[in-house]
Write a protein that holds these residues in place. Sequence first.
Motif, PDB file in Angstrom:
ATOM      1  N   THR A 280       0.845  -1.185   0.000  1.00 50.81           N
ATOM      2  CA  THR A 280       0.000   0.000   0.000  1.00 50.81           C
ATOM      3  C   THR A 280       0.884   1.240   0.000  1.00 50.81           C
ATOM      4  N   THR A 281       0.615   2.184  -0.893  1.00 55.46           N
ATOM      5  CA  THR A 281       1.431   3.384  -1.000  1.00 55.46           C
ATOM      6  C   THR A 281       1.122   4.362   0.129  1.00 55.46           C
ATOM      7  N   LEU A 282       2.159   4.771   0.856  1.00 53.45           N
ATOM      8  CA  LEU A 282       2.028   5.804   1.878  1.00 53.45           C
ATOM      9  C   LEU A 282       2.437   7.169   1.341  1.00 53.45           C
ATOM     10  N   GLY A 290      -1.800  12.317   5.409  1.00 48.52           N
ATOM     11  CA  GLY A 290      -1.448  11.393   6.477  1.00 48.52           C
ATOM     12  C   GLY A 290      -0.090  11.643   7.083  1.00 48.52           C
ATOM     13  N   TRP A 291       0.710  12.524   6.479  1.00 48.50           N
ATOM     14  CA  TRP A 291       2.054  12.817   6.952  1.00 48.50           C
ATOM     15  C   TRP A 291       2.091  14.134   7.728  1.00 48.50           C
ATOM     16  N   GLN A 318       1.467   9.895  10.458  1.00 46.51           N
ATOM     17  CA  GLN A 318       0.660   9.904  11.671  1.00 46.51           C
ATOM     18  C   GLN A 318      -0.660   9.153  11.522  1.00 46.51           C
ATOM     19  N   ALA A 319      -1.016   8.794  10.290  1.00 43.28           N
ATOM     20  CA  ALA A 319      -2.339   8.217  10.046  1.00 43.28           C
ATOM     21  C   ALA A 319      -2.514   6.837  10.662  1.00 43.28           C
ATOM     22  N   LYS A 320      -1.402   6.123  10.898  1.00 44.06           N
ATOM     23  CA  LYS A 320      -1.557   4.761  11.377  1.00 44.06           C
ATOM     24  C   LYS A 320      -0.278   4.280  12.048  1.00 44.06           C
ATOM     25  N   GLU A 321      -0.438   3.471  13.095  1.00 47.14           N
ATOM     26  CA  GLU A 321       0.668   2.733  13.666  1.00 47.14           C
ATOM     27  C   GLU A 321       0.696   1.337  13.047  1.00 47.14           C
ATOM     28  N   TYR A 322       1.883   0.759  12.986  1.00 45.74           N
ATOM     29  CA  TYR A 322       2.022  -0.543  12.361  1.00 45.74           C
ATOM     30  C   TYR A 322       2.687  -1.527  13.317  1.00 45.74           C
ATOM     31  N   LYS A 323       2.304  -2.793  13.149  1.00 46.55           N
ATOM     32  CA  LYS A 323       2.880  -3.878  13.937  1.00 46.55           C
ATOM     33  C   LYS A 323       3.860  -4.645  13.056  1.00 46.55           C
TER      34      LYS A 323
END
Length: 589
Positions: A280-282, A290-291, A318-323
Motif C-alpha cells: 500500500t502506497t504511503l 497522512g504525513w 501519523q495516520a496509522k501505527e504498524y505492527k
Amino acid sequence: MNRHHRYLATWAAGALLATAALPSAVSAAAGPELGTPAVAASSAAVAVDDPAYDVLVFSRTAGFRHSSIDEGVTALRELGKANNFTVTATEDAAAFNSANLAGYEAVVFLSTTGDVLNAAQQTAFEGYIEAGGGYVGIHAAADTEYDWSWYGGLAGALFRSHPAIQPATVEVEDRAHDATAHLGPTWQRTDEWYDYRTNPRTTAHVLASLDESTYSGGAMGDDHPIAWCKDYRGGRAFYTGGGHTEDSYTDPSFRRHLLGGIRWAARLAEADCRPETGYTTLYGTSGTSGWKQAGPGSFTESDSTLTSQGGLGLFWYQAKEYKAYSLKLDWRQAGDDNSGVFVGFPASDDPQSAITKGYEIQIDATDTPERTTGSVYGSASADLAARDAALNPPGEWNTYEIRVEGERLQVFLNGRKINDFTNTDPARSLQQGHIGLQNHSNGDDVSFRNVRIKELGGTTGPREGAVTGIGAKCLDVAGGSSDNGTQVQLWTCNRTAAQRWTVGTDDTLRALGKCLDISGGGSADGTKVQLYGCNNSGAQKWVQQANDTLRNPQSGKCLDASGASSADGTKLQLWTCNTGANQRWVLPG
C-alpha cells in the motif's frame, strides 16, 4: 576486473549506474511536465562514470524481422561509446559458446524471433547466466524460443499478440531502478504494445506497466506489465517491451531506459528486483496526506519526490501505527549526506521521541560502522561487505526494505539483506509504532520516493509458501511424510503441503508441523537434512545470508542440493558454504 568478470571467473576457467521539502509540513515546488522531451534529454545526456565493460548484441531472426534492428544496433553502439562499454553486434549463433560468452558482462537479445540457438548453444547460454551473466531482452526477444522453457523463465513472459502501433500511457511503477529512475510517474510513448501469454508479476519485479484505457486493443486488462527485471538462476534478466519502431532508438528517454537495463544486467548498478505484490502506497503520486512534520526543517516536494532541508526534524506518517510489516522506500543522496528512516516510535510532535523510543535505519555512508548506511543507528552495524556490494553511489537511487516481525528488524538494501537486529531494550518495542523520514540538517540533501508498506498480519508475521532453489525446483518433504527423519529433497513445484514452508521468527523452517533439521546435529559435509520434530536446537536454525544462502549458525555450514543437481529427488545436505546456485534459496515473501 569488473564485477561480472569476478562472477564468471570460476565458470570460465572450467568451461574456458529531483530535487524535492514541507515547511512544518511539505512545500510544493513546481517541476517540469513529466515525461517531456526536455526532461528526458537532460537525464539521458549525462554519461555514466562506469569502468569499461563489454556487451554482446544478438539480433538473429528466424521469424518476423523488425526493420528497426539496424537503428537499435546503432543506438546501442552510441550508448556504449558515451558510457564506456564496447558493443559486439552479431547474428551468428556460433558466438554462444562458453569461452566467448565469458568475455561479456551482458548479452542483449535485440528483437530476435523464433528458434535462434541450437541445443549446444542453449546449454552454453544457460551456463553463462548461471555463472552470474546478464540478459537484456528488447521487444521481440519475447517472441523467441517458445520451446525452450528455460528461456521463457529468463525472459519472464512470451509474446501472444499486439494491436496496431499507437500512443499509450506507460505507468512507471519503480522509479529507483536505473532503467526507470529518469522517468516521471507516467511516460507517454508510441510503440507496438505487446500482450503476453502470462503475467510476469509473480516471478519478476515489474518496473512499468501499460494503462490499457489509453490505447485500443490491449488484452491483458488492469495489470499489463511492459518492463521488468528479475534475478534468474544466478544471473540477472531485464526485459522491455518497447523498441518496435525506428523512432524508439532516437528517443533520449528510451535510450536511457535501455542503458539502465544494460547497467543493471551487467552489475554496474544495483536494484531490488524481487517480485513485489500487496504493498500500500504511503507516499507516491497523490501527495502527503497522512504525513506530518515534527521539529525544525522540512521537506520539499517535486516530481513525486521528497527532499530534506534543514533539521533536525522528522516527517512522520501519523495516520496509522504498524505492527508486523514490510516497509519499502526509495532514497538517494546528493553527496556525503545524512538522513534515516525511523520505525517503532510512538505518536509525538517531538522528533526526539523517535530517537529515544524508536530505531533509525541510517543513511550516511561515511560514518562509523554502527552509524553508517544500513546500520540500526547506535545499536547494530550492517554487514559492511554485503552493504558495499549492494549500495549505489550518491546521485543514484537505492531501495530499502525494512521488515519488522515482533522485536526482529531486518534491513534489505536493493534486495540484499544487510542487517538482522533483535530489540532487547525494555524501553523500546518494535511491536507497534509509526514510521518516519529524517531531515537531518542544512546541507544534508536526501530524497525519497515511493514509500509503501505491506502488513504481515499479526505481531510475528510468519511467511508461508514455497522455498525454491536451483532449477526453480521446490524444497520438498519426500513422499509428503511427516515421520521424523524423512529426507528433504528437491522436486518440481506442485503446491502440496510437502512444499509449504513457514519461515519462523525463531529462524526455523517448518512444514507438516515439523522442522528442517540436520541429522544428529552434525557438521560434516554431506550430513543429511531431514524433517524432524521441532526442538529449538541449533540443528534447526537457518539464517538467510546476503548471497541468498541458508546458513546453519551452529555448524557454520549451508543448505546444499547434493551434486549441484536440480533433478527431482535430489537430496538436501549440509555443506561448506559457497556461492553455487545449489546453495541459493528464495524464501516466501
